[in-house]
Design a protein around this motif. Structure first.
Motif, PDB file in Angstrom:
ATOM      1  N   LEU A  63      61.214  33.293  18.725  1.00 30.67           N
ATOM      2  CA  LEU A  63      61.451  32.072  19.480  1.00 30.67           C
ATOM      3  C   LEU A  63      60.578  30.930  18.979  1.00 30.67           C
ATOM      4  O   LEU A  63      61.007  29.777  18.902  1.00 30.67           O
ATOM      5  CB  LEU A  63      61.197  32.316  20.973  1.00 30.67           C
ATOM      6  CG  LEU A  63      62.225  33.179  21.702  1.00 30.67           C
ATOM      7  CD1 LEU A  63      61.782  33.424  23.142  1.00 30.67           C
ATOM      8  CD2 LEU A  63      63.590  32.515  21.685  1.00 30.67           C
ATOM      9  N   SER A  65      69.020  38.714  26.079  1.00 31.20           N
ATOM     10  CA  SER A  65      68.248  37.580  26.597  1.00 31.20           C
ATOM     11  C   SER A  65      67.720  36.720  25.456  1.00 31.20           C
ATOM     12  O   SER A  65      67.731  35.485  25.538  1.00 31.20           O
ATOM     13  CB  SER A  65      67.088  38.087  27.456  1.00 31.20           C
ATOM     14  OG  SER A  65      67.563  38.828  28.562  1.00 31.20           O
ATOM     15  N   GLN A 109      70.558  34.749  24.027  1.00 33.77           N
ATOM     16  CA  GLN A 109      70.893  33.643  24.935  1.00 33.77           C
ATOM     17  C   GLN A 109      69.908  32.492  24.770  1.00 33.77           C
ATOM     18  O   GLN A 109      70.297  31.322  24.733  1.00 33.77           O
ATOM     19  CB  GLN A 109      70.875  34.146  26.378  1.00 33.77           C
ATOM     20  CG  GLN A 109      71.264  33.107  27.405  1.00 33.77           C
ATOM     21  CD  GLN A 109      72.750  33.065  27.681  1.00 33.77           C
ATOM     22  OE1 GLN A 109      73.370  34.084  27.916  1.00 33.77           O
ATOM     23  NE2 GLN A 109      73.327  31.880  27.638  1.00 33.77           N
ATOM     24  N   GLU A 110      68.628  32.827  24.655  1.00 35.81           N
ATOM     25  CA  GLU A 110      67.617  31.782  24.503  1.00 35.81           C
ATOM     26  C   GLU A 110      67.773  31.046  23.177  1.00 35.81           C
ATOM     27  O   GLU A 110      67.681  29.811  23.121  1.00 35.81           O
ATOM     28  CB  GLU A 110      66.221  32.399  24.621  1.00 35.81           C
ATOM     29  CG  GLU A 110      65.078  31.410  24.472  1.00 35.81           C
ATOM     30  CD  GLU A 110      65.039  30.381  25.585  1.00 35.81           C
ATOM     31  OE1 GLU A 110      64.469  29.295  25.364  1.00 35.81           O
ATOM     32  OE2 GLU A 110      65.577  30.662  26.674  1.00 35.81           O
ATOM     33  N   THR A 150      70.785  28.795  23.436  1.00 37.53           N
ATOM     34  CA  THR A 150      70.536  27.640  24.292  1.00 37.53           C
ATOM     35  C   THR A 150      69.748  26.566  23.554  1.00 37.53           C
ATOM     36  O   THR A 150      70.061  25.372  23.615  1.00 37.53           O
ATOM     37  CB  THR A 150      69.783  28.077  25.557  1.00 37.53           C
ATOM     38  OG1 THR A 150      70.580  29.027  26.272  1.00 37.53           O
ATOM     39  CG2 THR A 150      69.489  26.888  26.451  1.00 37.53           C
ATOM     40  N   ARG A 151      68.713  27.001  22.834  1.00 31.78           N
ATOM     41  CA  ARG A 151      67.920  26.027  22.075  1.00 31.78           C
ATOM     42  C   ARG A 151      68.760  25.378  20.977  1.00 31.78           C
ATOM     43  O   ARG A 151      68.693  24.167  20.771  1.00 31.78           O
ATOM     44  CB  ARG A 151      66.698  26.713  21.472  1.00 31.78           C
ATOM     45  CG  ARG A 151      65.737  27.274  22.514  1.00 31.78           C
ATOM     46  CD  ARG A 151      64.443  27.752  21.879  1.00 31.78           C
ATOM     47  NE  ARG A 151      63.539  28.337  22.858  1.00 31.78           N
ATOM     48  CZ  ARG A 151      62.259  28.582  22.642  1.00 31.78           C
ATOM     49  NH1 ARG A 151      61.738  28.303  21.460  1.00 31.78           N
ATOM     50  NH2 ARG A 151      61.501  29.108  23.582  1.00 31.78           N
TER      51      ARG A 151
END
Length: 952
Positions: free
Chosen positions: A407, A560, A563-564, A567-568
């Motif tokens: 991330l 998850s 998804q993150e 989204t970013r």
């Protein structure tokens, strides 16, 4: 049969009706089974489940469920037992079926609120061991909760099998608190119509209690491992060889923070491997520490690993001894006969290192380390415990750290440009191989254009294919992709959430898309996560993450993370899309405001180029303006700033500059008028009552008038770079024009300079974006421009292209406008001039002279019109002008008649009354001429009229 999914508000309304009514969409179920279109009263997740069941060929009723043996002492059963008992007490006397299933859908435990009601149920709903996964039992609570991996409700006719039509249920996943994987499903089933909105809250609280029980079991096991380590003599006292032994955290506290993090990370990696190993770590001060991992078994039989650190060089010799590690009183090791209270810290010696082809020594039942693991008393150095735990827990911790690193990497790598396609590529490059082995991204054409998509489920095109190698047979880039409604891709768009398919071989919705194509893809990949790219409530596309090499399927933590990441990336893509839309609009506006062609004139041969900046569109502009007397005006300008406002301001300035030029003002006066205009616009737009209050800030301009009859140029500039003059022999110079202030400052004068320009010379006008670059100086750019222009054989078109190719920056940060004009001359044999006295008798003579001149030019057909025009213009000069009169005929692409005198008054066209004896001359001139007008000179004025050569 197909139907577009119900929106979220519609699904919420449907669900609310089901909770109170409980009947379900019976009519829609019958329509579905008959292959007809389904009504809008079916929730999307139910319809998707029906599609999967039908693709699997499940019958509607009468089929047997598989039965599996299970461990009645499973950790999930032990953690859930007290919770299930409390639920039974809560629903005592009510027809409630409480079921606990494992991660495969096998029912492990059942409780009933009313035993008499339980006896009316079929055996498969009473006895544990039956499997209620969707692929066996159709649409039901347990199976759908496993498929959707979240809290779900199924009511009445929403069940696929007929035996469930009279029931309703709510089910929720139970997750391992450490790994996040789904360990089981907790389900509450009840007669149709007996549901209540509070059941979901009860389910959530019960699930949290079960997960706390699972976590407590893990904590108990780790405490047992730590007790076993201490009982075996690890990290509890100073060794016989003088080395200090320290416990968890105490060891790393004496190190630099960066070294602490590195030690813990490497220790976590060793712990997660679950094998004997040793690794050397170099600290920031040059010292080296050896991390050693070895197995450990607690008294309860829990197998784990211990990671210790060894310093061979006494790095803390001058420090006070560290306090020994001790446990809380309720965990303190008991003193028994065979286990000493204190022992020497365990360290792996060369004798303990087990070869790869040999089996390690067996662990003792009393949780002691083998004799061979006792540290060498003669070895000098520092020993300390870094980590103790189970390898599986270490794997989860290591995976969590790597997810955080991914991330963090995504924040730096995704969104570096304002290009939608490049941002999508950055998402794929970031996810491979950290999360997935292959990534495909499908975007609507509208998103790539900068527009908002109408329905991203039915207007998709493959935009990105990226993976660990290039031979996976995905749809190629550019191919239109139409997903089946049951595919994970469409389901993720309908729900707005990531959809996980752990095993693609059993993913009926994915397999139904294109059986032949999916069979080829299935030979390369095994697991899938489909995620919608959603930003600000708009679905921009779909990203699909595939796993191929790792035998373990994707899990919920991976979902998850996906998804993150999506989204970013979606936010960056939406920013890029909005920028693309604005950029396209500004480009379209600017293109509409710039010249679309070259006007007809004889003075110069012209070529021009406009190159917008890579990131933002500015306000650069140019124009070619035909002027009376075969002259031409050349202008380039630059509005400060970028974007829509600059482009609009550019259009206003260009229009004003053309208007001032056509009034035949000299260059310095044109710039003065433009300066006043910019000041006025700036005040208006910056005023308190103006919306936005942006202001123009300023602009630059260069205006050149070339006269082919004299081969001279009049130039003036307002804060703009001077033009380049390329003479016929190839000599390049930059005329030293007076440097006027930029437009918008006000109160400062502009000056005009006159220079000789031989025929065949080239005038090169440009904006500052050509020569200004952060990676080179202006002098360097001007010298390079001089070298490129020093080619006398190039046409204006070739010159324009060469300038852009060889002088313009590779990545221009400002707009570039280039205007190249090669001069022509009007030769003396195409110019006729007469000086006339102020005598009315000369009118007849000038008419005769003009007719003879036209005959010499072979233009006798123009004689009648020319006689009339000259008669009116000369008569007008005699009656209203003063001083000597000068007549000039210019034979170019048109015939121009000029009459000049020393008066400064200008004639005006008016409508003559019936009784007026004059006032009709200029009206006649306007009817006969293509154009006419007046221009002022230092000695008076010139009235001119232009006739086409094909006039009758």
């Amino acid at each position: 049969m197909a139907r577009r999914g119900v929106n979220r508000a519609g699904e919420a309304a449907i669900l609310a009706g089901l909770v109170t009514g409980g009947i379900g969409p019976a009519r829609s179920r019958e329509q579905f089974l008959q292959g007809e279109a389904v009504q809008e009263d079916v929730r999307t997740l139910i319809l998707n489940s029906w599609l999967r069941c039908r693709s699997l060929g499940l019958p509607l009723g009468g089929f047997d469920l598989p039965y599996r043996q299970f461990d009645p002492e499973d950790r999930l059963v032990r953690a859930a037992g007290p919770v299930l008992d409390r639920l039974r007490s809560r629903f005592l006397g009510s027809p409630m079926n409480i079921a606990l299933a494992d991660g495969s859908g096998t029912v492990l435990q059942r409780r009933f609120g009313d035993d008499s009601w339980a006896r009316t149920l079929p055996p498969i709903q009473q006895v544990p061991g039956f499997v209620f996964a969707e692929q066996f039992a159709g649409t039901n609570g347990i199976g759908l909760a496993l498929a959707e991996r979240r809290l779900i409700q199924v009511y009445g006719a929403e069940h696929f099998a007929e035996r469930g039509l009279s029931n309703g249920c709510s089910a929720i996943p139970v997750r391992d608190p450490l790994s996040g994987r789904i360990d089981g499903i907790l389900c509450l089933a009840f007669p149709r119509g007996s549901g209540h909105p509070m059941l979901d809250a009860v389910l959530r609280r019960a699930t949290q209690a079960i997960e706390r029980g699972l976590l407590a079991q893990s904590s108990t096991r780790e405490r047992g491992l730590l007790r076993a380590y201490l009982d075996a003599g690890g990290a509890s006292r100073t060794g016989e060889g003088g080395e200090h032994a320290m416990g968890v955290d105490a060891f790393v506290q004496g190190l630099h923070r960066g070294d602490q993090m590195m030690i813990k990370e490497r220790a976590a990696e060793l712990l997660s491997h679950g094998q004997r190993a040793a690794v050397e770590v170099c600290l920031s001060d040059g010292r080296r520490v050896t991390l050693v991992s070895r197995p450990m078994t607690s008294a309860a039989g829990v197998e784990g690993m211990v990671v210790e650190a060894l310093f061979p060089d006494r790095p803390f010799a001058d420090h006070a001894p560290r306090p020994p590690l001790s446990l809380p009183s309720h965990l303190a090791p008991r003193r028994s006969g065979g286990v000493p209270e204190q022992g020497t810290p365990a360290r792996e010696t060369p004798a303990d290192r087990t070869p790869a082809d040999k089996t390690p020594a067996a662990k003792t039942p009393a949780a002691k380390t083998p004799e061979s693991e006792t540290p060498d008393a003669t070895t000098d150095g520092l020993a300390g415990l870094v980590l103790v735990g189970e390898p599986e827990v270490g794997k989860y911790a290591l995976a969590a750290r790597r997810r955080m690193e991914l991330l963090s990497e995504a924040s730096a790598r995704i969104g570096t440009t304002l290009d939608v396609r490049r941002t999508a590529e950055e998402l794929a490059e970031t996810a491979v191989p950290g999360l997935a082995d292959f990534v495909t991204i499908d975007l609507p054409d509208a998103v790539l254009r900068g527009d908002e998509p109408l329905d991203p489920r039915y207007d998709l095109r493959r935009a990105v294919v990226h993976g660990i190698h290039d031979d996976c047979p995905f749809y190629p880039i550019g191919k239109r992709v139409d997903f089946h409604p049951a595919t994970p891709q469409v389901r993720c768009v309908n729900t707005g959430q990531a959809v996980l398919e752990p095993d693609l071989k059993t993913a009926a919705g994915w397999l139904i898309q294109d059986p032949e194509h999916t069979a080829r893809v299935l030979s390369h990949v095994r697991s899938l996560i489909a995620v919608p790219l959603v930003a600000r409530g708009t679905v921009l596309g779909i990203v699909s993450f595939y796993r191929a090499l790792d035998p373990a399927p994707f899990g919920d933590d991976d979902r998850s993370l996906a998804q993150e990441l999506a989204t970013r990336a979606a936010l960056s893509m939406d920013n890029a899309r909005r920028y693309t839309r604005e950029h396209t609009m500004v480009l379209a506006l600017q293109h509409s405001l710039l010249p679309h062609g070259v006007p007809g004139q004889d003075a110069v041969e012209v070529a021009h180029r406009y190159l917008p900046a890579e990131s933002r569109v500015g306000g650069d502009w140019y124009d070619i303006i035909p002027l009376p007397g075969s002259r031409v005006g050349l202008v380039v300008g630059d509005v400060v700033g970028h974007g829509m406002h600059s482009a609009a301001t550019m259009g206003r300035l260009r229009t004003a500059a053309r208007s001032y030029a056509e009034l035949d003002f000299p260059p310095d006066e044109v710039l003065t008028h433009l300066d006043n205009l910019v000041l006025r616009l700036d005040r208006e737009e910056s005023s308190e009552g103006s919306s936005g209050g942006v202001g123009i800030i300023g602009a630059t301009c260069l205006y050149v008038i070339y006269d082919p009859t004299s081969q001279r140029c009049a130039m003036a500039r307002a804060g703009h770079p001077p033009p380049a003059l390329v003479r016929p022999d190839g000599a390049v110079s930059f005329p030293e024009l007076p440097a006027g202030p930029p437009l918008g400052l006000g109160g400062l004068p502009f000056e005009t300079a006159d220079i000789d320009v031989p025929e065949g010379s080239r005038l090169v006008l440009y904006t500052d974006g050509l020569i200004e670059d952060r990676y080179r100086g202006i002098d360097v750019a001007l010298n390079r421009l001089r070298e490129v222009l020093a080619h006398s054989d190039r046409t204006p078109e070739d010159t324009c292209q060469a300038v852009l190719d060889e002088v313009a920056p590779v990545h221009p940060c400002d707009d570039i406008a280039v205007l190249v004009a090669r001069t022509h001359s009007l030769t003396p044999d195409r110019i006729a001039t007469w000086e006339l006295p102020a005598d009315p008798a000369v009118v007849r003579e000038i008419r005769a002279d003009a007719v003879r001149q036209l005959a010499d030019w072979g233009r006798e057909e123009l004689s009648f019109v020319t006689e009339l025009l000259l008669s009116e213009l000369v008569t007008n000069a005699l009656r209203h002008g003063s001083g000597p009169i000068r007549v000039r005929l210019l034979h170019g692409r048109t015939l121009i008649c000029e009459v000049s005198d020393t008066s400064s008054t200008s004639p005006h066209l008016r409508r003559a009354a019936i009784t007026d004896e004059d006032g009709r001359g200029l009206f006649l001139v306007a009817q006969l001429a293509l154009a006419w007008g007046t221009r002022h000179t230092p000695d008076g004025k010139v009235i001119w009229a232009e006739c086409p050569l094909d006039a009758p």
